[in-house]
Design an enzyme around this catalytic site. Structure first.
Site, mmCIF file in Angstrom:
data_model
loop_
_atom_site.group_PDB
_atom_site.id
_atom_site.type_symbol
_atom_site.label_atom_id
_atom_site.label_comp_id
_atom_site.label_asym_id
_atom_site.label_seq_id
_atom_site.Cartn_x
_atom_site.Cartn_y
_atom_site.Cartn_z
ATOM 1 N N LEU A 66 0.835 -1.206 0.000
ATOM 2 C CA LEU A 66 0.000 0.000 0.000
ATOM 3 C C LEU A 66 0.867 1.253 0.000
ATOM 4 O O LEU A 66 2.075 1.187 0.235
ATOM 5 C CB LEU A 66 -0.912 -0.050 1.228
ATOM 6 C CG LEU A 66 -1.961 -1.181 1.154
ATOM 7 C CD1 LEU A 66 -2.550 -1.494 2.524
ATOM 8 C CD2 LEU A 66 -3.071 -0.807 0.161
ATOM 9 N N LYS A 168 14.880 0.774 4.412
ATOM 10 C CA LYS A 168 14.292 1.124 3.107
ATOM 11 C C LYS A 168 14.239 2.651 2.931
ATOM 12 O O LYS A 168 14.617 3.195 1.895
ATOM 13 C CB LYS A 168 12.878 0.532 3.019
ATOM 14 C CG LYS A 168 12.024 1.060 1.883
ATOM 15 C CD LYS A 168 12.573 0.684 0.525
ATOM 16 C CE LYS A 168 11.968 1.534 -0.560
ATOM 17 N NZ LYS A 168 12.542 1.285 -1.862
HETATM 18 P P1 NAD Z 1 0.749 2.549 -6.405
HETATM 19 O O1 NAD Z 1 0.184 3.861 -6.043
HETATM 20 O O2 NAD Z 1 0.964 2.184 -7.839
HETATM 21 O O3 NAD Z 1 -0.154 1.374 -5.764
HETATM 22 C C1 NAD Z 1 -0.788 1.456 -4.532
HETATM 23 C C2 NAD Z 1 -2.123 0.743 -4.689
HETATM 24 O O4 NAD Z 1 -2.798 0.731 -3.436
HETATM 25 C C3 NAD Z 1 -3.063 1.444 -5.678
HETATM 26 O O5 NAD Z 1 -3.464 0.518 -6.692
HETATM 27 C C4 NAD Z 1 -4.237 1.894 -4.827
HETATM 28 O O6 NAD Z 1 -5.483 1.823 -5.491
HETATM 29 C C5 NAD Z 1 -4.166 0.885 -3.689
HETATM 30 N N1 NAD Z 1 -4.821 1.342 -2.484
HETATM 31 C C6 NAD Z 1 -4.726 2.561 -1.879
HETATM 32 N N2 NAD Z 1 -5.462 2.560 -0.747
HETATM 33 C C7 NAD Z 1 -6.016 1.335 -0.650
HETATM 34 C C8 NAD Z 1 -6.873 0.733 0.299
HETATM 35 N N3 NAD Z 1 -7.294 1.394 1.381
HETATM 36 N N4 NAD Z 1 -7.260 -0.545 0.094
HETATM 37 C C9 NAD Z 1 -6.855 -1.230 -1.010
HETATM 38 N N5 NAD Z 1 -6.032 -0.709 -1.935
HETATM 39 C C10 NAD Z 1 -5.618 0.561 -1.761
HETATM 40 O O7 NAD Z 1 2.099 2.423 -5.578
HETATM 41 P P2 NAD Z 1 3.318 1.419 -5.842
HETATM 42 O O8 NAD Z 1 4.307 2.090 -6.719
HETATM 43 O O9 NAD Z 1 2.792 0.065 -6.170
HETATM 44 O O10 NAD Z 1 3.951 1.417 -4.376
HETATM 45 C C11 NAD Z 1 3.417 0.641 -3.310
HETATM 46 C C12 NAD Z 1 4.403 0.737 -2.140
HETATM 47 O O11 NAD Z 1 5.669 0.227 -2.567
HETATM 48 C C13 NAD Z 1 4.644 2.178 -1.657
HETATM 49 O O12 NAD Z 1 4.796 2.159 -0.263
HETATM 50 C C14 NAD Z 1 5.933 2.560 -2.370
HETATM 51 O O13 NAD Z 1 6.633 3.571 -1.658
HETATM 52 C C15 NAD Z 1 6.661 1.233 -2.382
HETATM 53 N N6 NAD Z 1 7.650 1.037 -3.456
HETATM 54 C C16 NAD Z 1 7.375 1.382 -4.759
HETATM 55 C C17 NAD Z 1 8.347 1.154 -5.737
HETATM 56 C C18 NAD Z 1 8.110 1.506 -7.188
HETATM 57 O O14 NAD Z 1 9.089 1.477 -7.971
HETATM 58 N N7 NAD Z 1 6.891 1.802 -7.607
HETATM 59 C C19 NAD Z 1 9.570 0.579 -5.405
HETATM 60 C C20 NAD Z 1 9.794 0.205 -4.090
HETATM 61 C C21 NAD Z 1 8.832 0.436 -3.114
#
Ligand code: NAD
Length: 288
Positions: A66, A168
């Site tokens: 999330l 992280k």
């Molecule tokens: P994203 O915004 O693409 O995905 C997050 C998802 O969570 C969305 O699809 C959203 O609809 C869903 N969501 C939000 N609130 C919700 C709820 N209450 N119930 C159910 N679903 C809900 O983000 P991401 O890029 O996938 O990142 C997710 C996590 O991973 C973050 O904490 C981010 O910092 C971390 N991260 C991302 C990357 C990257 O390259 N994108 C790399 C490492 C870590």
């Protein structure tokens, strides 16, 4: 057949990660607020849950991917989050370490274990199962989820619960600061008349080498696609977690604060959905 897994948060990272678990034979029941994200899991062979309650019912492992700690806490506190004692929750989001510790203590009172397992590597390594996964928790609890995590990447135990989230955020503070200063250097070199590709090639066999010079600049910035799949606001969130942590423990962090302030200015200037690699477009405009 491997055990049933609930996967909450099927975004840029959660989608490829949950799809890999499906391919590894896990019965994955996923939930996301976005109907498109739920459909993508169904298309990948998992089960799209109707709601949170439907996703977590009967799952022995609940994976969270999330946006941040606030959403993680709201999910776990939701009346629909009804799980059996003995369930293990794996927070793979980039969350706040102290909030993670507090949440773990609270869940322990319900007989539920929380471990943290945030990742580095981005969307491409989420797809290929080559993420770097840093975990926090009791060794026996981590041992329970390591076979599952092995399908997503390589795991290093960082310490007690919250330790994965701490390292992280600190990693991303380093990464964001590299990207900013690398971009400043390349823009200066360009104005001097240097070719950015030549500069990158020299940086990459010199001491300026980093993920920014080896990956972000050549793959997302030079081609002008800015599509790394990691949002600028998510990067800023991580930087704030890291500088907050440094402040809480009394560590010196003047550069971290300065870099965070610059990224915050970029976040204000750029659109909400900006990719973190667009820091360069902000930098260009800021000095034009
Ligand atoms: P994203 O915004 O693409 O995905 C997050 C998802 O969570 C969305 O699809 C959203 O609809 C869903 N969501 C939000 N609130 C919700 C709820 N209450 N119930 C159910 N679903 C809900 O983000 P991401 O890029 O996938 O990142 C997710 C996590 O991973 C973050 O904490 C981010 O910092 C971390 N991260 C991302 C990357 C990257 O390259 N994108 C790399 C490492 C870590």
């Amino acid at each position: 057949m491997a055990e049933p897994v609930a996967f909450i948060g099927l975004g840029n990272m959660g989608a490829p990660m949950s799809a890999r678990l499906v391919r590894a034979g896990y019965r994955v029941r996923g939930f996301d607020l976005s109907p498109d994200a739920r459909q993508a899991l169904a298309d990948a062979g998992g089960t799209a849950a109707r709601d949170l309650a439907d996703a977590v019912r009967g799952a022995s492992v609940v994976v969270l991917m999330l946006p941040n700690s606030a959403v993680v806490a709201a999910t776990v506190h939701d009346g629909q989050f009804v799980v059996e004692p003995g369930t293990i929750v794996v927070d793979m989001s980039s969350s706040e370490p102290l909030r993670t510790r507090a949440l773990a203590a609270e869940l322990a009172d319900r007989g539920v274990t929380l471990v943290d397992a945030p990742v580095s590597g981005g969307v491409s390594r989420a797809r290929s199962g080559e993420l770097t996964i840093m975990t926090g928790g009791e060794p026996a609890d981590l041992a329970r989820v390591e076979p599952l995590l092995a399908h997503l990447g390589t795991t290093t135990r960082a310490g007690a619960v919250g330790s994965g989230h701490a390292v992280k955020a600190l990693n991303n503070l380093v990464s964001a600061t590299h990207l900013l200063v690398t971009s400043e250097a390349i823009l200066a070199g360009e104005r001097f008349g240097l070719d950015p590709r030549t500069m990158l090639s020299i940086f990459n066999s010199s001491s300026g080498r980093s993920g920014s010079t080896e990956n972000k600049w050549p793959n997302f910035i030079l081609p002008g696609t800015y599509d790394s799949g990691f949002g600028l606001r998510l990067m800023l969130k991580d930087m704030r977690i890291a500088t907050g942590l440094a402040d809480q423990v009394g560590a010196p962090d003047p550069l971290g604060h300065a870099a965070t302030e610059l990224w915050a200015r970029a976040a204000e200037a750029l659109e909400d959905a900006a990719d973190h690699t667009e820091i360069v477009t902000w930098l260009r405009k800021d000095r034009s």
